[in-house]
Scaffold this active site. Structure first.
Site, PDB file in Angstrom:
ATOM      1  N   HIS A  17      67.605  46.192  39.476  1.00  0.00           N
ATOM      2  CA  HIS A  17      66.185  46.016  39.774  1.00  0.00           C
ATOM      3  C   HIS A  17      65.960  45.547  41.212  1.00  0.00           C
ATOM      4  O   HIS A  17      64.893  45.812  41.789  1.00  0.00           O
ATOM      5  CB  HIS A  17      65.531  45.053  38.775  1.00  0.00           C
ATOM      6  CG  HIS A  17      65.685  43.599  39.112  1.00  0.00           C
ATOM      7  ND1 HIS A  17      66.801  42.862  38.758  1.00  0.00           N
ATOM      8  CD2 HIS A  17      64.858  42.742  39.770  1.00  0.00           C
ATOM      9  CE1 HIS A  17      66.654  41.615  39.173  1.00  0.00           C
ATOM     10  NE2 HIS A  17      65.491  41.516  39.793  1.00  0.00           N
ATOM     11  N   ASP A  59      62.421  31.349  40.783  1.00  0.00           N
ATOM     12  CA  ASP A  59      62.644  32.721  41.180  1.00  0.00           C
ATOM     13  C   ASP A  59      61.912  33.016  42.501  1.00  0.00           C
ATOM     14  O   ASP A  59      62.181  32.356  43.502  1.00  0.00           O
ATOM     15  CB  ASP A  59      62.196  33.637  40.028  1.00  0.00           C
ATOM     16  CG  ASP A  59      62.525  35.091  40.207  1.00  0.00           C
ATOM     17  OD1 ASP A  59      63.679  35.479  39.948  1.00  0.00           O
ATOM     18  OD2 ASP A  59      61.619  35.860  40.596  1.00  0.00           O
ATOM     19  N   TYR A  94      59.705  42.102  47.211  1.00  0.00           N
ATOM     20  CA  TYR A  94      61.118  42.453  47.314  1.00  0.00           C
ATOM     21  C   TYR A  94      61.408  43.202  48.615  1.00  0.00           C
ATOM     22  O   TYR A  94      62.453  42.990  49.242  1.00  0.00           O
ATOM     23  CB  TYR A  94      61.536  43.308  46.114  1.00  0.00           C
ATOM     24  CG  TYR A  94      61.892  42.500  44.894  1.00  0.00           C
ATOM     25  CD1 TYR A  94      63.219  42.376  44.481  1.00  0.00           C
ATOM     26  CD2 TYR A  94      60.906  41.857  44.144  1.00  0.00           C
ATOM     27  CE1 TYR A  94      63.548  41.632  43.359  1.00  0.00           C
ATOM     28  CE2 TYR A  94      61.229  41.110  43.032  1.00  0.00           C
ATOM     29  CZ  TYR A  94      62.551  40.998  42.635  1.00  0.00           C
ATOM     30  OH  TYR A  94      62.878  40.253  41.529  1.00  0.00           O
ATOM     31  N   HIS A 154      67.798  32.729  32.620  1.00  0.00           N
ATOM     32  CA  HIS A 154      67.066  32.736  33.877  1.00  0.00           C
ATOM     33  C   HIS A 154      65.708  32.036  33.784  1.00  0.00           C
ATOM     34  O   HIS A 154      65.228  31.480  34.768  1.00  0.00           O
ATOM     35  CB  HIS A 154      66.864  34.186  34.328  1.00  0.00           C
ATOM     36  CG  HIS A 154      66.151  34.321  35.638  1.00  0.00           C
ATOM     37  ND1 HIS A 154      66.646  33.803  36.813  1.00  0.00           N
ATOM     38  CD2 HIS A 154      64.968  34.922  35.967  1.00  0.00           C
ATOM     39  CE1 HIS A 154      65.814  34.081  37.804  1.00  0.00           C
ATOM     40  NE2 HIS A 154      64.791  34.745  37.315  1.00  0.00           N
TER      41      HIS A 154
END
Length: 346
Positions: free
Chosen positions: A196, A155, A255, A311
């Site tokens: 998200h 990730d 992010y 995931h």
């Protein structure tokens, strides 16, 4: 950028774009399925690990911190042999690697870090773009005495591993990249799969004011429901890890840097990765999409689809992940013991 537009700019990229779109669609179908299912009770709680000193999850590992630009980086180290660095994703910490670490330590020095701002690492005032983060983690690993490493990332950890390997190719022997395409090369196609992404990227202090401590388990629980085996993820440990608003904000900052990361990745795509890259996607998540993304920036990419996984592959199917990583990193040789491991062999 739409994949059709990207395909027009790169020879042979059209088929990659189509495969990545199929992977994205498959991810969407999987997410719809998991949200329609009843969530599991969560993995059994384990003893809380210290920030320094002997580890509790397995003998032979110890915790420590090393000071770098931006603040101290927390690490867990054990084993002997060639070094392999484990980079976790969001919303997790180094704890996600516990099921793999004893197995990998049989033939490697295993170094799991908390990314800056997360877990037990210090919270930097800035520098959450992945180039800066990679340089900070690299500095920490070099201060531990290792200047040549393999990297396994999941990730967010994938996004940090890439510029490390790209900018210091002589120092990275192999990359095993789990469950995310790269910014600028497919990640943006996923923004519509889950809200998200846009929420975390919202300018400060929007998510900080909306999400408070009472909301942590609800919000992160939704993320962990992207798993196929919902009881495999140690949710309570991660809820504790993100109970601190400063840690949550650090996660948002990672992010918020995605757009800058994408620009940097595209600007430097000509520096193709020379080392072998293993692109691992969960059977019920990204599948071959990870490898398809990396083929746009690397020359030697192998595709692996992890069975019985969503995931969170290292926690959902740790046996497969440990066997695959051991093969790819060269600790095991010969014919892979199971057909699904064929692409993991060096």
């Amino acid at each position: 950028m739409p994949l059709e537009e990207a395909a027009g700019r790169m020879p042979g990229a059209g088929s990659r774009a189509r495969r990545l779109r199929r992977a994205v669609f498959g991810a969407f179908v999987a997410l719809v399925a998991v949200f329609g299912m009843t969530a599991g009770a969560g993995a059994s709680a384990t003893a809380k690990e210290p920030a320094e000193g002997p580890a509790r999850f397995a003998p032979g590992f110890r915790h420590g911190k090393v000071v770098v630009e931006g603040g101290a980086v927390h690490y867990v180290i054990g084993g002997s042999g060639p070094a392999v660095v484990l980079l976790h994703g969001w919303p997790q910490t180094w704890l996600m690697w516990r099921p793999l670490m004893p197995e990998l330590a049989r033939d490697h020095t295993v170094i799991a870090v908390d990314l800056p701002g997360l877990g037990d690492s210090a919270v930097p005032a800035g520098g959450y773009d992945k180039v800066t983060t990679a340089r900070r983690v690299r500095e920490a690993v070099r201060r531990l005495g290792f200047d040549r490493v393999a990297i396994v990332g999941h990730d967010l950890g994938v996004l940090v591993a890439y510029p490390w390997a790209r900018d210091f190719p002589g120092e990275v022997t192999r990359l095993a990249m789990i469950e995310t395409p790269l910014s600028g090369f497919g990640l943006e196609e996923l923004y519509g799969v889950s809200w998200h992404f846009r929420f975390n990227m919202s300018p400060a202090p929007i998510p900080e004011r909306i999400m408070d401590n009472d909301d942590v388990s609800t919000y992160l629980g939704m993320i962990f429901d992207f798993s196929y085996r919902k009881d495999a993820v140690d949710r309570e440990s991660y809820y504790r890890a993100y109970a601190d608003p400063a840690r949550r904000s650090a996660g948002y900052e990672y992010y918020r840097a995605f757009a800058a990361d994408a620009e940097n990745n595209k600007a430097n795509a000509a520096k193709r990765l020379p080392m072998p890259v293993l692109g691992i996607g969960g059977q019920y998540s990204f599948g071959p999409g990870v490898a398809d993304s990396f083929r746009q920036v690397a020359d030697d990419v192998r595709t692996v689809v992890a069975p019985d996984s969503g995931h969170f592959v290292p926690e959902e199917n740790p046996r497969f992940m440990a066997d695959c990583a051991s093969l790819f990193l060269g600790a095991r040789t010969g014919t892979p013991p199971r057909p699904e491991l064929a692409s993991c062999a060096p």
